[in-house]
Enzyme design. Sequence first.
Site, PDB file in Angstrom:
ATOM      1  N   HIS A 176       8.291   5.321  11.949  1.00 49.86           N
ATOM      2  CA  HIS A 176       8.752   4.960  10.597  1.00 49.86           C
ATOM      3  C   HIS A 176       9.413   6.119   9.874  1.00 49.86           C
ATOM      4  O   HIS A 176      10.052   5.920   8.844  1.00 49.86           O
ATOM      5  CB  HIS A 176       7.567   4.452   9.766  1.00 49.86           C
ATOM      6  N   ASP A 388      14.273  11.113   4.229  1.00 50.60           N
ATOM      7  CA  ASP A 388      13.441   9.905   4.224  1.00 50.60           C
ATOM      8  C   ASP A 388      13.854   9.025   5.391  1.00 50.60           C
ATOM      9  O   ASP A 388      15.057   8.775   5.585  1.00 50.60           O
ATOM     10  CB  ASP A 388      13.660   9.145   2.894  1.00 50.60           C
TER      11      ASP A 388
HETATM   12  C1  G6P Z   1       4.708   6.726   5.139  1.00 50.39           C
HETATM   13  C2  G6P Z   1       4.326   6.660   6.604  1.00 50.39           C
HETATM   14  C3  G6P Z   1       3.192   5.676   6.840  1.00 50.39           C
HETATM   15  C4  G6P Z   1       2.036   5.999   5.895  1.00 50.39           C
HETATM   16  C5  G6P Z   1       2.514   5.975   4.454  1.00 50.39           C
HETATM   17  C6  G6P Z   1       1.417   6.312   3.435  1.00 50.39           C
HETATM   18  O1  G6P Z   1       5.344   5.561   4.753  1.00 50.39           O
HETATM   19  O2  G6P Z   1       5.447   6.311   7.396  1.00 50.39           O
HETATM   20  O3  G6P Z   1       2.743   5.752   8.175  1.00 50.39           O
HETATM   21  O4  G6P Z   1       0.960   5.111   6.094  1.00 50.39           O
HETATM   22  O5  G6P Z   1       3.569   6.917   4.317  1.00 50.39           O
HETATM   23  O6  G6P Z   1       0.816   7.517   3.755  1.00 50.39           O
HETATM   24  P1  G6P Z   1      -0.747   7.630   4.051  1.00 50.39           P
HETATM   25  O7  G6P Z   1      -0.949   9.059   4.400  1.00 50.39           O
HETATM   26  O8  G6P Z   1      -1.411   7.245   2.755  1.00 50.39           O
HETATM   27  O9  G6P Z   1      -1.093   6.676   5.165  1.00 50.39           O
END
Ligand code: G6P
Length: 490
Positions: A176, A388
Amino acid sequence: MPSIPEPDVATAESGAGHDFVVVASRLPVDRVEEPDGGTSWRPSPGGLVTALEPVMREAGGVWIGWSGDDGPEPGPFEANGLDLVGMGLSAEEVRDFYEGFCNATLWPLYHDVIAPPQFHRHWWEAYVAVNRRFAQAAAQQAARGATVWIHDYQLQLVPQMLRQQRGDVRIGFFNHIPFPGYEIFAQLPWRRQVVEGLLGADLLGFQRRADATNFLRACRRAVGLTTKGSTVRVGGPGGPRDVQAAAFPISIDSAGLSEIAQREDVRKRAREIREVLGQPEIVLLGVDRLDYTKGILHRLKAYGELLNEGRLGPPQAVLVQVASPSRERVEAYRELRDEVELTVSRINGEHAEVGSTPVHYLHQSYPREEMAALYLAADVMLVTPLRDGMNLVAKEYVACRNDESGALVLSEFTGAADELGGAFLVNPHDIEGLKDTIVRATAVSPAEARRRMRSMRRRVREHDVAHWAQTFLTTLDGPTVGTDPGATAY
Ligand code: G6P
């Protein structure tokens, strides 16, 4: 922390299990502690679950992920009619795997070292151990010949670890976040292991063509493999295998969000927001996780200078900045929060008057309805990341603008910039350029705004998250993606 039992791989090999398995670092639900001491699960509706829910239901799928805390391992359970398997992380693993290797090594490294990545061998060991547990859980849950879809940078070793246990399953992986250029990726002491981990998949999806080509280059340079177009040939006990790497830009539930934005209660809330802001001519909006990749400080600097120069500001224009809390125990995030909050206070201290505030700063997360109301209330959306993978906020803004009004200022360094040609593109490092672009976007004629918004809306409507999931899964089941290097499969 209770010890975490190793899953029993034997059950799946006997033929039981699910035909579709999603493996992601997060579950699509959050654990809620009830006043009586019990636990319940509240849906955390992200784009990913919206896209995969229909596939999960149709295929009798299961979702394996972490609950987000260091509480007891939830194990298999059902929530909202979906089969889930909650993984546990010990307090040490939260520190070394999640906050450490994922968010203080890989995250900054993959976002072009905006913050310096830290390399620690014990963090790497935690990453290997946690990836192994996720792979074992996937091996246990997958039926013979199942499709397993693994997500994101937290789980890059899972494809190979799973293949070693279950040669019968079809494995997809989607990254992602960006995949960096080789000069940057090469800093990683475990670069070869990470590339080999990913190459356990049959299909590797990236947000942009550039990410896929960066990965293919890493295969050649870090592992010495040969690539042809979007294909990497890898050896293995079962003979050579072809792995495809291509771009599949992720999207949002465009129709769902557009419908929310049409609701009368949401439109009323948007009008209320403008009223409480003092009915300015122009509402500027920023919506981000509070993350150093998002360019929040660059945006504030540009806006602050525009105020100083008298080119923008109250009562004519105000800025609303939503910065949702994120990774709050990681040092770089704590420092960023201090800097952002200092900058906001300075701007407001210098330019506010009683009853008129130039920056409305909200360090909170909001439900979808409130977000849609904010998007409706905003004339100009500021999306200025330094790097991003995609940026779904840009797409959400576009999806909400049913009347085709509004302007999007969008950083060139987002995946979304490849798709949203109607945006006002900016280099957020160029503060003068950013200032001029913000002013230009605030002054755009209604006809030009409509023309730009219409083209972006068409794109976001046709390429929604369901289209993304379907394209990826169809490609995963099919023979090849094509031979164009980093072919964009959308
Ligand atoms: C990004 C990453 C995700 C992640 C999200 C939130 O979008 O690509 O994999 O889950 O951020 O971050 P966190 O550390 O809270 O999972």
